[in-house]
Write an enzyme that holds these catalytic residues in place. Structure first.
Site, PDB file in Angstrom:
ATOM      1  N   SER A   1     138.524  49.334  35.399  1.00  0.00           N
ATOM      2  CA  SER A   1     138.236  48.970  36.795  1.00  0.00           C
ATOM      3  C   SER A   1     137.332  47.736  36.882  1.00  0.00           C
ATOM      4  CB  SER A   1     137.618  50.154  37.546  1.00  0.00           C
ATOM      5  OG  SER A   1     136.402  50.559  36.932  1.00  0.00           O
TER       6      SER A   1
ATOM      7  N   ARG B   1     127.374  46.741  23.863  1.00  0.00           N
ATOM      8  CA  ARG B   1     126.568  47.387  22.817  1.00  0.00           C
ATOM      9  C   ARG B   1     126.814  46.704  21.487  1.00  0.00           C
ATOM     10  NH1 ARG B   1     128.471  53.304  24.013  1.00  0.00           N
ATOM     11  NH2 ARG B   1     130.345  52.040  23.960  1.00  0.00           N
TER      12      ARG B   1
ATOM     13  N   PHE C   1     128.964  52.034  35.325  1.00  0.00           N
ATOM     14  CA  PHE C   1     128.431  53.262  34.736  1.00  0.00           C
ATOM     15  C   PHE C   1     128.392  54.386  35.771  1.00  0.00           C
ATOM     16  CE2 PHE C   1     126.374  49.852  32.224  1.00  0.00           C
ATOM     17  CZ  PHE C   1     126.810  50.231  30.964  1.00  0.00           C
TER      18      PHE C   1
ATOM     19  N   ASP D   1     142.202  52.490  39.240  1.00  0.00           N
ATOM     20  CA  ASP D   1     141.415  51.453  38.555  1.00  0.00           C
ATOM     21  C   ASP D   1     141.791  50.058  39.054  1.00  0.00           C
ATOM     22  OD1 ASP D   1     139.873  52.991  36.796  1.00  0.00           O
ATOM     23  OD2 ASP D   1     141.445  53.055  35.285  1.00  0.00           O
TER      24      ASP D   1
END
Lengths: 391, 386
Positions: A17, A37, A98, A170
């Site tokens: 998305s 990350r 998130f 999405d």
């Protein structure tokens, strides 16, 4: 000049998305930096379809993340976080997807970021909004489709609810996020003020249903009834649907059943002279069509219907589509390769600006591919008083 | 919280919308939602053909509910563009407009003298948005740009429904909606640029390209793998995803299962047969075999019971709601996703609102769809004053 040249987007989002929104901004000329990350990066790198990988990342990841840079940072490490905060001061747009609260815990919620950069346009994607009983549910496409009523519109009446077989939630959410971000960039140009844009998979998939949901909201709440014969739209009458022919399939959109009766030489259809019956007796009419259309090949029917401008089409597989001149004319496919890797075929931006499709040969980045360059360009590592560099 | 008109981001933008049906009008609806003033330019008498395109025979105040939902928060100017005097009116308005939208078949706007090449002579800063069915070139350029037909030509129908079924279209106008969304994105991006450079632009989208872009994940797989998609023969939900992905019957309803470990699922559901599939590549290669076992097993208990085993483990699952159940649910009500819109004569309708929130506020407007030519007098007066 691409329309968004000069705009810097920091994309903290993963999967589809958020990254699909960042991809469109990149297509339109923005510079998109994925914040990932260290090590594993965006989880989508390992999410493959049919186990297809290229140079260590899933083909899916390559498709969604072409034309972006990657900055690897551990947001829980204060030094990395300080560098990201510096990047934020140079950015125009932030995107994150998130679960609610995660960015706040990192000190990167909108209220925090606004203090660092008051002109920032902050785009936030959730599954179900930030309040209410579903806010912590996994924001996954099929699950949102299932909760939104969408699956009761697809498939035939005798089937269970059938989901739309692509990540529709999405994709629409990504498009809506782009719309909100761009509208706020326009406002910022006029007023100098930043903005917070919030979209959710659920609201976007409800918007996708807005025509039919509006009908439901005003017809006393009658449930949608899918056609039991080749359903293509629960709220449209005959002949709307895809039908088998002697050698393939034929799509028929909305049109007069009487006219169809004449053109196809199918007298049984002539009885349905009242247009209201095309909806009320939809399945009965469609059953007559099913029988009749089996008697000739697709091309035979098209030869009769197309000259009369009756809304019809062949039903193509990708194989036949890709071999067709009409597809080739679009120039929708490009080859992209990472240095040292085999090229992969990827689609392009569907929008044309001034007659041209915005293009870029920039590949999907390795995790942290652009760290060194970004640290230098934006002076993310400040010299200390002694002239040494902080690590 | 509802946003005031003054705070809406596209405040002061003027959009002239010549388009009909869904694709173009859905783009201008989004611009209106975000604060733009949208004037529908319609043919005198008949207007937008969508006014008489009924779904399930439903109408309100002389127009289809479809029309009402797509065209709320817009004005209507009815003109005969083949009449030179009325064409002059439009050209004056074009001189003041920020955006213009059309979705005629290729050539129509040229014949009216309203193609981008013409219009940019009147207003070089205008952003001119255009939707076609299949683009401006190639053998399909004159085909009807209708949603189901585009779905059928784009390969989309071979992804949806179960393997034994004929190609099954997506049961909504996904090509129209996607093309409208792409057009709105292109228009807005060019408005951002115009703020910097003062340049106008031509933005083009087509139903076919938008539908191909909608398939970009799986189409890319096909382009690089060369194998045709194979839908699941058991509750297909995505031709390229392995078990358990799908919607299953339970004792009293349905259960959706997204991607996740088949082995973990076997343990959580108490289905030892599934725990045998320890090689995760089999979740794709033996997709339908696994899904059959799962389908038989899930019939034994209620949806609620399965959810109570799966949700605490954060396994990706959900109930499958009808609108009836959804609309009563607190999860829906908390969104405040509906609004009432009212025509100037009082006819009113419940519909949805813009799905985007800005600065924590919803963007709504109580203004219903216009009757044909409802704003002619007011707009003509404004033009006279220009």
């Amino acid at each position: 000049m691409k329309p968004l040249e000069g705009i810097v987007v920091l994309d903290f989002s993963q999967f589809l998305s958020g990254p699909s929104a960042a991809l469109r901004l990149a297509d339109l000329g923005a510079r998109v930096i994925k914040i990932e990350r260290p090590g594993s990066g965006d989880s989508c790198r390992q999410l493959s379809l049919h186990n297809l990988m290229s140079d260590g990342d899933s083909l899916l990841f390559h498709t969604i993340n072409r034309n972006k840079e990657s900055y690897a940072a551990n947001l829980k490490d204060p030094e990395d976080l300080a560098k990201v905060i510096k990047l934020i001061s140079h950015a125009d747009v932030i995107i994150e997807n998130f679960r609610p609260g995660t960015m706040d815990k990192l000190g990167l919620g909108y209220e925090d970021v606004k203090l660092m950069n008051p002109k920032i346009i902050y785009g936030s994607v959730t599954g179900y909004g930030k309040t209410g009983p579903w806010r912590n549910k996994p924001g996954q496409d099929l699950l949102v489709q299932s909760l939104s009523g969408l699956a009761y519109l697809n498939g035939n009446a005798d089937q269970p609810p059938v989901p739309f077989a692509l990540a529709a939630a999405d994709m629409f959410t990504g498009a809506h996020l782009v719309q909100g971000i761009l509208a706020c960039l326009i406002r910022r140009g006029r007023t100098g003020v930043g903005g917070l844009i919030e979209v959710s998979l659920l609201e976007s998939i409800l918007d996708f249903q807005f025509e039919v949901l509006t009908t439901h909201l005003n017809d006393g709440g009658q449930p949608p009834v899918r056609s039991s014969v080749n359903n293509a739209h629960a709220y449209l009458g005959a002949p709307y649907g895809i039908y088998e022919t002697a050698d393939g399939y034929l799509a028929l959109a909305m049109g007069s059943v009487i006219r169809l009766s004449e053109l196809l030489n199918c007298p049984a259809l002539a009885a349905y002279s009242d247009p209201k019956s095309w909806f009320l007796q939809r399945d009965e009419i469609k059953r007559i069509l099913v029988e009749h259309l089996l008697t000739q090949p697709t091309q035979g029917w098209l030869d009769v219907l197309e000259p009369a401008d009756y809304w019809c089409a062949d039903v193509l597989t990708w194989e036949r589509l890709l071999a067709h001149e009409a597809f080739q004319e679009l120039d929708m496919v490009q080859e992209i390769s990472r240095p040292g890797s085999q090229p992969i075929k990827i689609t392009r931006c569907p929008i044309k600006i001034n007659g041209m499709r915005p293009e870029s040969t920039k590949w999907a980045p390795w995790v942290g591919e652009n760290n060194a360059k970004l640290e230098e360009e934006f002076h993310l590592v400040e010299p200390t008083a002694k002239g040494e560099r902080q690590v | 919280m509802t946003m005031t008109d003054l705070d809406k981001p596209l405040q002061d933008m003027l959009v002239l919308d010549f388009s009909q049906f869904l694709s173009g009008p859905s783009a201008s609806l989004r611009l209106a939602d975000m604060g733009a003033r949208v004037i529908k330019v319609e043919r005198s008498g008949i207007g937008d053909i969508c006014r008489t395109l009924y779904i399930s025979n439903m109408e309100l105040d002389g127009d289809s509910t479809l029309f009402h939902s797509i065209n709320r928060n817009k004005e209507s100017l009815a003109l005969d563009l083949k009449n030179p005097t009325e064409l002059d009116v439009i050209k004056k308005l074009i001189g003041k407009a920020d955006v213009m939208i059309g979705n005629f078949r290729p050539g129509v706007m040229e014949r009216l003298g309203l193609s981008y090449e013409h219009v940019k002579l009147i207003n070089p800063q205008i952003i001119y948005g255009e939707i076609t069915g299949y683009g401006h070139n190639g053998p399909w350029r004159d085909k009807p740009g209708q949603d189901l037909l585009v779905q059928s030509l784009s390969g989309l129908a071979y992804l949806n429904g179960d393997a034994e079924q004929p190609p099954m279209p997506f049961g909504l106008a996904v090509a129209d909606m996607m093309a409208g969304a792409q057009l709105a994105q292109g228009i807005l991006a060019c408005l951002v640029r115009r703020g910097v450079t003062s340049h106008g632009a031509l933005v083009q989208a087509s139903l076919l390209e938008a539908t191909l872009d909608f398939q970009f994940e799986v189409l890319t797989t096909y382009l690089n793998e060369g194998k045709s998609p194979v839908r699941s023969s058991v509750h297909n939900a995505h031709a390229y995803l392995g078990a358990p992905y799908g919607i299953y019957r339970t004792k009293d309803g349905y259960l959706a299962l997204a991607m996740g470990s088949v082995v973990e699922l076997g343990h959580l559901l108490g289905c030892p047969e599934m725990t045998m599939y320890t090689d995760s590549s089999e979740w794709s290669t033996k997709r339908d075999e696994i899904k059959r076992i799962l389908a038989a097993h899930l019939l034994h208990e209620t949806t609620e019971l399965w959810l109570s085993k799966l949700e605490p483990a954060d396994y990706w699952c959900a109930d499958v709601l009808s609108w009836d159940r959804l609309l009563k649910h607190e999860g829906f009500q908390t969104l405040q996703m509906t609004q009432q819109v009212t025509r100037s004569n009082g006819a009113s309708l419940m519909t949805t609102r813009c799905p985007i929130r800005i600065d924590r506020a919803y963007m709504t407007s109580p203004k219903g769809s216009p009757r044909i030519g409802e704003h002619n007098e007011a707009i003509l007066q404004e033009i006279a004053g220009m």
